[in-house]
Design a protein around this motif. Structure first.
Motif, PDB file in Angstrom:
ATOM      1  N   THR A  66       0.136   4.646   0.734  1.00  0.00           N
ATOM      2  CA  THR A  66      -0.649   6.500   0.779  1.00  0.00           C
ATOM      3  C   THR A  66      -0.240   7.619   0.245  1.00  0.00           C
ATOM      4  OG1 THR A  66      -1.684   5.905   2.452  1.00  0.00           O
ATOM      5  CG2 THR A  66      -1.839   7.777   2.527  1.00  0.00           C
ATOM      6  N   GLN A 126      -2.277   0.281  -4.137  1.00  0.00           N
ATOM      7  CA  GLN A 126      -2.063  -0.986  -3.760  1.00  0.00           C
ATOM      8  C   GLN A 126      -1.282  -1.661  -4.976  1.00  0.00           C
ATOM      9  OE1 GLN A 126      -2.982  -2.317  -0.871  1.00  0.00           O
ATOM     10  NE2 GLN A 126      -0.941  -4.477  -1.875  1.00  0.00           N
ATOM     11  N   ARG A 183      -5.066   2.439  -8.344  1.00  0.00           N
ATOM     12  CA  ARG A 183      -5.779   3.027  -7.964  1.00  0.00           C
ATOM     13  C   ARG A 183      -6.503   2.789  -6.151  1.00  0.00           C
ATOM     14  NH1 ARG A 183      -5.827   7.255  -4.621  1.00  0.00           N
ATOM     15  NH2 ARG A 183      -6.876   9.428  -5.950  1.00  0.00           N
ATOM     16  N   THR A 184      -7.009   3.508  -5.240  1.00  0.00           N
ATOM     17  CA  THR A 184      -7.651   3.322  -4.000  1.00  0.00           C
ATOM     18  C   THR A 184      -8.233   4.319  -3.497  1.00  0.00           C
ATOM     19  OG1 THR A 184      -5.240   3.094  -2.557  1.00  0.00           O
ATOM     20  CG2 THR A 184      -6.415   1.367  -3.785  1.00  0.00           C
ATOM     21  N   LYS A 185      -8.721   4.338  -2.200  1.00  0.00           N
ATOM     22  CA  LYS A 185      -9.359   5.910  -1.366  1.00  0.00           C
ATOM     23  C   LYS A 185      -8.413   6.219  -1.014  1.00  0.00           C
ATOM     24  CE  LYS A 185     -14.300   3.547  -0.803  1.00  0.00           C
ATOM     25  NZ  LYS A 185     -14.702   3.765   0.178  1.00  0.00           N
ATOM     26  N   THR A 186      -7.638   5.705  -0.842  1.00  0.00           N
ATOM     27  CA  THR A 186      -5.918   6.019   0.164  1.00  0.00           C
ATOM     28  C   THR A 186      -4.617   6.480  -0.685  1.00  0.00           C
ATOM     29  OG1 THR A 186      -4.901   4.253   1.418  1.00  0.00           O
ATOM     30  CG2 THR A 186      -6.765   5.877   2.340  1.00  0.00           C
ATOM     31  N   GLU A 211     -10.924  -1.976 -12.689  1.00  0.00           N
ATOM     32  CA  GLU A 211      -9.454  -1.380 -11.595  1.00  0.00           C
ATOM     33  C   GLU A 211      -9.235   0.423 -12.672  1.00  0.00           C
ATOM     34  OE1 GLU A 211      -8.967  -5.566 -10.695  1.00  0.00           O
ATOM     35  OE2 GLU A 211      -9.288  -4.313 -12.604  1.00  0.00           O
ATOM     36  N   LYS A 259       0.881  -1.199   0.213  1.00  0.00           N
ATOM     37  CA  LYS A 259       0.057  -0.051  -0.313  1.00  0.00           C
ATOM     38  C   LYS A 259       0.873   1.161  -0.040  1.00  0.00           C
ATOM     39  CE  LYS A 259      -4.540  -1.694   1.952  1.00  0.00           C
ATOM     40  NZ  LYS A 259      -5.140  -1.548   3.497  1.00  0.00           N
TER      41      LYS A 259
END
Length: 390
Positions: free
Chosen positions: A52, A343, A337-340, A367, A50
């Motif tokens: 951020t 990944q 892409r993730t919310k934060t 994705e 991950k």
């Protein structure tokens, strides 16, 4: 005295109980600590891969987001060579040996079927043509004798046996004359003299090679010209065996070179490897009625691949831009892409498809991935792993 003896006897038991009490407390304190360590490891594994980042940081790093593509089996881009169509290329050779006394076509000139390309002067040509003339004379004599015997037989002057013999002689003379003509036709055509033989073009097309010069002495079966019908040409490719399994006759091929582009169709995929290169020869047919492609020209071919699924369907094939793939610890990953932030998702790759690559496993196709400057995410991931080890 007796009281003291009892007190000393009880001392070891009291000490043992005290030590036991202390040991039990240490064990109870260790259990929560072990649970905390296990929880920390689980949290570390959960955070593995991950990254951020805020939207401002993503924009500042120049990372562009693109959606994985679903459908289409992809293409394979590789160098290729333009060849003459094997079905439309003919070698013009000398059927007899002799001296070349005329060359009627130069490189690049058009010819029609039956046109005389060269004239060869030789003793053998004189013998062939002499035999034609002699057999023609014998045939004329045999036909004259046959006519005379037919007339005499009708007048009942000559017996039937003489008529049969004359008819047989005429038939044999006609066969001999036809054979002599066939030998001359096989060697060439009329060359303007008894000792000269013309070599004709077997097909209509364009002269793409000339192997002799005027006055040269050539042997029988020596190549003089090469004529090709260039209204269609062949595209020769060499594929890896794994890629050739996904190329079938009828697949489209986009051909590009020097600002030109055209579509071809695969006509042949060899069932055997080339012994020298260990690659699979593939041939595609390219329309060249406009004359924009030249034999021997190097081009780039983009071959449409057939999906590995049943029936050759292309549905379900996931592709991502080639720039989205990075290698981390020897494994191919794509940053999703993730919310934060992002990944790192391990993926199994398939064939290159021009500017994209097929993903066999690891993505669903829905994705959003880092398509540009994904190497900055790889560097950021390496910093995070280094800090975790410290």
């Amino acid at each position: 005295m007796k009281m003291n003896t009892i007190a000393y006897a009880a001392l070891p038991l009291t000490l043992a109980l005290a030590l036991a009490a202390c040991g039990g407390g240490a064990s109870e304190d260790a259990a929560p600590k072990q649970e905390q360590a296990d929880g920390a490891d689980e949290a570390a594994h959960a955070d593995e891969g991950k990254i951020t980042l805020t939207q401002e940081q993503i924009t500042s790093a120049g990372i562009q987001i693109d959606r994985a593509m679903v459908g289409g089996s992809g293409t394979l881009e590789l160098p290729a060579m333009i060849d003459g169509d094997p079905q439309g290329t003919q070698v013009v050779s000398a059927a007899i040996g002799g001296r070349v006394v005329a060359l009627n076509r130069n490189l690049g000139q058009s010819v029609g079927r039956g046109d005389t390309l060269a004239v060869i002067e030789s003793r053998e040509a004189a013998l062939l043509k002499g035999e034609v003339e002699a057999s023609r004379a014998r045939l004329a004599l045999a036909n004259s004798n046959l006519s005379r015997e037919q007339r005499l037989f009708a007048q009942r002057v000559s017996p039937e046996q003489d008529l049969i013999a004359a008819r047989t002689a005429a038939t044999e003379a006609r066969i001999a004359y036809q054979q002599a003509q066939g030998q001359v036709s096989a060697a060439g055509a009329g060359g303007g003299g008894l000792n000269r033989l013309g070599i004709s073009a077997p097909i209509s097309g364009q002269v793409i090679a000339r192997s002799v010069v005027l006055g040269q002495t050539v042997d029988a079966n020596a190549e003089l010209y090469r004529v090709a019908n260039l209204s269609s040409v062949s595209l020769s490719l060499s594929l890896q065996p794994a890629d050739a399994g996904r190329v079938r006759p009828g697949n489209a091929v986009t051909v590009t070179a020097s600002g030109r582009s055209a579509e071809a169709k695969v006509t042949f995929v060899s069932p055997a490897l080339d012994t020298a290169t260990r690659l699979v020869p593939v041939i595609a047919k390219l329309d060249n009625r406009a004359g924009q492609w030249r034999v021997g020209e190097a081009v780039t071919a983009s071959v449409q691949l057939t999906s590995e699924g049943s029936g050759g369907a292309a549905d379900g094939v996931v592709r991502v831009p080639s720039t989205a793939v990075q290698t981390v610890e020897g494994k191919s990953v794509v940053f999703v892409r993730t919310k934060t932030g992002f990944q790192a998702m391990p993926v199994t790759l398939g064939d290159n498809a021009g500017g994209s690559v097929i993903v066999r496993s690891g993505l669903k196709g829905t994705e959003q991935v880092a398509a540009t400057n994904s190497f900055t995410l790889k560097a950021e991931l390496g910093k995070g792993e280094a800090a975790h080890e410290d």
